[in-house]
Design a protein around this motif. Sequence first.
Motif: not given
Length: 354
Positions: A103-110, A130-134
Amino acid sequence: MKGAGAGAASPGDYVYFKSVVPLHKISIGSKLWSYYDFGPKVVPPLVCIPGIAGTADVYYKQIMSLCMKGYRVISIDVPQVWNHHEWIHSFEKFLDSMNIHHVHIYGTSLGGFLAQIFAQHRPRRVKSLVLSNTFLETHKFAAAMPWSPVVNWTPSFLLKRYLLTGIRDGPHEPFIADSVDFVVGQVETLSRDDLSSRLMLNVDVASIGSLMLPDSLITIMDTNDYSAVPQQLKEQLNERYPGARRAVLKTGGDFPFLSRPDEVNLYLQLHLRRVGVEPRSELVQGFTRDGSAGSSKDQRDGGDSFGNSGEDNGHHGSGGTDHDRHHCGSESHNSDEPIPTSTMLANTVLELVI
């Protein structure tokens, strides 16, 4: 903060999304998973993991945009798991049930933290992030919630109030205000056990160790105005992955995937192209409002059409085997340079990549 649950009308595009994209529900062991799975099944999926206040629905703009272009997007609700060890095993079983190996994962915050901890302990399954505001560690959140031992006995309304205190309340520009209202409405749909388990994940003391995943396969997407994640923790993340690509959004608040969807979707496409995920737009019939179904070729190759409708409460999507893809360095940005925030420039870059 009004929220859909407080009398505010749902956005028109969300109403349409709900009418044509099915919400799947499946029980795996003692865990109930709710998720959207849309796009050609032959394409390695992008799995979206929301933050503590999010649900699978908060990524509906990414599903509508990316799936129309031929990508497969899976957006999940984090089930009721109470520690990171349980999360790792539960998420792995979920992927197994979908017959998804990579998988390719896009995770935001938690969700970004959960994506990293899964990549740390199951490195063969995660091909890019892809990590956003984490963040990298949860110690600060644990210290700020000394009453966590009694969270299971705390009334739902108090849990919601505590959760919402982390979201900056107005005044906001209209798109950010709408994104806050949408997420507040999603929080209202969560049960007490949903809220309790998410808060426990957020304060379960842990830190991310070294990842086997190269920095070149990581994109860090942050907003520069404000977010619930302290700036110090965001800076720690950037220092941990010095070779990661950076996508900087000047504004967008806590939920740029809702308030700045065009920019976020473009950066997600750039990331997926760079790590070797090729869209299959020929398998997607596209958005239709007349209720027409996908072509026979769509059905044979696992394509989806936005003309289909209905909600699936028992059957999960037939996850095709994801092939190990070699990443390609077709993007022209240097790893230490932020990606420009201009949508027009991002369009130009995307055309060059394609």
